[in-house]
Scaffold this motif. Structure first.
Motif, PDB file in Angstrom:
ATOM      1  N   GLN A 443       0.423  -0.965   0.159  1.00  0.00           N
ATOM      2  CA  GLN A 443      -0.190  -0.416   0.106  1.00  0.00           C
ATOM      3  C   GLN A 443       0.782   0.998   0.018  1.00  0.00           C
ATOM      4  O   GLN A 443       0.739   2.353  -0.969  1.00  0.00           O
ATOM      5  N   ARG A 444       2.358   1.374   0.591  1.00  0.00           N
ATOM      6  CA  ARG A 444       3.061   2.251   0.409  1.00  0.00           C
ATOM      7  C   ARG A 444       3.426   2.536  -0.869  1.00  0.00           C
ATOM      8  O   ARG A 444       3.732   3.601  -0.527  1.00  0.00           O
ATOM      9  N   ASP A 447       0.690   3.956  -3.279  1.00  0.00           N
ATOM     10  CA  ASP A 447       1.031   5.682  -2.452  1.00  0.00           C
ATOM     11  C   ASP A 447       1.146   6.190  -3.086  1.00  0.00           C
ATOM     12  O   ASP A 447       1.299   7.276  -3.804  1.00  0.00           O
ATOM     13  N   ASN A 450       0.968   6.806  -7.241  1.00  0.00           N
ATOM     14  CA  ASN A 450      -0.095   7.335  -7.146  1.00  0.00           C
ATOM     15  C   ASN A 450       0.307   9.032  -6.889  1.00  0.00           C
ATOM     16  O   ASN A 450      -0.235   9.310  -7.766  1.00  0.00           O
ATOM     17  N   MET A 499       3.456  11.940   3.774  1.00  0.00           N
ATOM     18  CA  MET A 499       3.427  10.575   4.211  1.00  0.00           C
ATOM     19  C   MET A 499       4.305   9.982   5.212  1.00  0.00           C
ATOM     20  O   MET A 499       5.048  11.012   5.351  1.00  0.00           O
TER      21      MET A 499
END
Length: 520
Positions: A443-444, A447, A450, A499
């Protein structure tokens, strides 16, 4: 008859005596009455004389009091009249001053009217000249527009756009130069301090699991541990809170629990029970209780040994117990006590390099994660809970602030706080220190890609080197070379602010122009 005669004579004599006594008493009483009347007459005359005297004295006092009150009244009337006359004099003086001011105001009004008339004439002249000047200016602008074939508004807009673009380019260049220079110097100095700090600290790579394997001498002991209809194994699980898995694995029993402290209690208890040979529910509860007390003493011993090895003195007994309890806790697979000791050593070395208080830095580094081993459940984060525990047991305010601020949950108020935060990140970010769940890692990475793809002109984005570098490929037709530098800077700033990641991320923007032709 002759016998009664003396009695009669005696009676007569008695009667005569009584009569004579009454006559004498009456005479004496009369004399006393007369004497009393005379005394009364004398008292009355004396009282009348005294009353007359008192009356005359009171009359004299009343006359004196009247004279005194009259003099005071006259004096008060005189004073009032004096005040009234003074007030009348002041009123007259004020009336004279007011009359004088009215005269001055009238004179000023007349002068102002004259000045106003003069100013009005001057304003009329100025307005006439302004009108003429505006006419000349409009004529001049029409001539310029005719020569330049461009209106004044269009020329102004073009000039503003040109100046804005030049200012943005120059500002970006200057900003980039300043940031690069500051980053070069800061990175160079920080890298020097961090390298020296890491080189002086030997850290253990301790990976904790959720299970413990208890080895047996033979599989025959498994039956004793299980007991009749499984009563022994149920008693062990109830007393320790650990699941015992007895399967086909030869000479081994698996102890399963997410709490390392419970697993250790279960392991030591099983070891004692197997060595003793007497395994039944009552004996199990007794051994587990003894093991729990022994482990509590061992926790305190571990805490005391840790603070002695780090050279920390004066720590509260409850904090020493919490430090010892860290030995049986883990964070992301990293043993919490090993992590805290590593952070304490890193803080001490870094504080020495920066000329700070080494003992205070070690103290803050050791205690920064005490909120992860609470005795009671709480809704507070471990940083805030640790800060409250440190405040409760009288720790230094700098240590309390470093504990609460190492995840930016409270404002940093002391220089030692960023040192603890940096050392905590260094300990957690080094290779092999922590496990990362695969889903969270993917997921990191997603992200991160994206975030770059959201910018205009970005064609592709790849997170490589386990998320430590982001390569962004832009379209050459839409992004210039100057805009590539700006895009790289903006992406790096956005990653830094939005982040959460360990270590650092390098952002590389790639722009290339390809000319392709086919020879046939």
């Amino acid at each position: 008859m002759e016998q009664l005669l003396p009695i009669i004579i005696g009676a007569i004599a008695l009667i005569v005596g009584i009569v004579l006594g009454k006559i004498l008493f009456a005479k004496n009483t009369k004399k006393q009455v007369e004497t009393a009347e005379q005394q009364a007459q004398k008292i009355i005359s004396d009282a009348q004389i005294q009353a007359e005297t008192i009356k005359k004295e009171k009359q004299l006092e009343a006359k004196e009091r009247f004279v005194q009150l009259k003099s005071e009244h006259d004096k008060e009337v005189f004073q009032r009249n004096q005040k009234i006359s003074d007030a009348e004099n002041r009123i007259k003086q004020k009336e004279q001053a007011i009359n004088q001011k009215d005269q001055n105001v009238e004179r000023i009004i007349k002068e102002n009217e004259a000045i106003k008339e003069t100013l009005n004439r001057q304003i009329e002249v100025v307005n006439i000249k302004r009108t003429e000047l505006e006419k000349h200016q409009e004529e001049h602008i029409r001539r310029l527009e005719k020569v330049a074939e461009l209106s004044a508004e269009d020329a102004k807009a073009q000039l503003i756009d040109t100046l804005r673009q030049e200012a943005n380019s120059q500002a970006l260049i200057i900003q980039q130069e300043i940031v690069d220079d500051a980053r070069l110097r800061a990175n160079k100095e920080a890298r020097k301090i961090i390298i020296q700090t890491i080189q002086r600290t030997a850290a253990e790579q301790a990976i904790e699991n959720a299970i413990t394997v208890f080895n047996l001498e033979s599989d025959e002991i498994k039956g004793s541990i299980i007991g009749r209809e499984g009563r022994n194994i149920r008693a062990i699980e109830a007393a320790t809170g650990v699941d015992l898995i007895v399967d086909d694995t030869p000479e081994a029993i698996i102890l399963s629990s997410f709490d390392p402290l419970r697993r250790e209690i279960a392991r030591l208890s099983l070891q004692r029970l197997v060595a003793d040979g007497r395994i039944h529910p009552a004996r199990i509860e007794e051994v587990v209780e003894k093991t729990r007390k022994q482990l509590e003493e061992q926790i305190i011993e571990i805490g005391e040994r840790t603070v002695i090895e780090l050279g920390i003195h004066g720590l509260h007994k409850e904090l020493v117990r919490i430090v010892g309890k860290m030995r049986f806790r883990s964070s992301y697979g990293q043993n919490l006590l090993m992590h805290s000791r590593e952070v304490a050593n890193l803080c001490g070395v870094m504080a020495a390099e920066l000329g700070m208080n080494v003992k205070l830095a070690k103290r803050a580094g050791l205690l920064h994660d005490i909120g992860k081993v609470p005795d009671d459940e709480t809704e507070l984060s471990h940083a805030l809970l640790g800060m409250k525990l440190a405040e409760k047991y009288g720790e230094n305010p700098a240590v309390c602030n470093a504990i609460g601020a190492h995840h930016d949950e409270v404002e940093m108020q002391y220089v030692i706080s960023p040192v603890v935060q940096a050392c905590d990140s260094m300990s957690g970010a080094r290779p092999g220190a922590r496990r990362e769940i695969m889903q969270q890692y993917l997921q990191r990475i997603k992200d991160l890609e994206n975030l770059a793809l959201a910018y205009q002109g970005v064609e592709k984005a790849y997170a490589i080197q386990a998320g430590r570098e982001l390569r962004v490929i832009v379209e050459a037709d839409k992004v210039s070379d100057g805009e590539s530098d700006k895009l790289s800077f903006e992406i790096a700033q956005k990653i830094q602010t939005e982040m959460t990641y360990p270590g650092q991320i390098k952002v590389t923007v790639i722009r290339e122009k390809r000319a392709v032709n086919v020879a046939r």
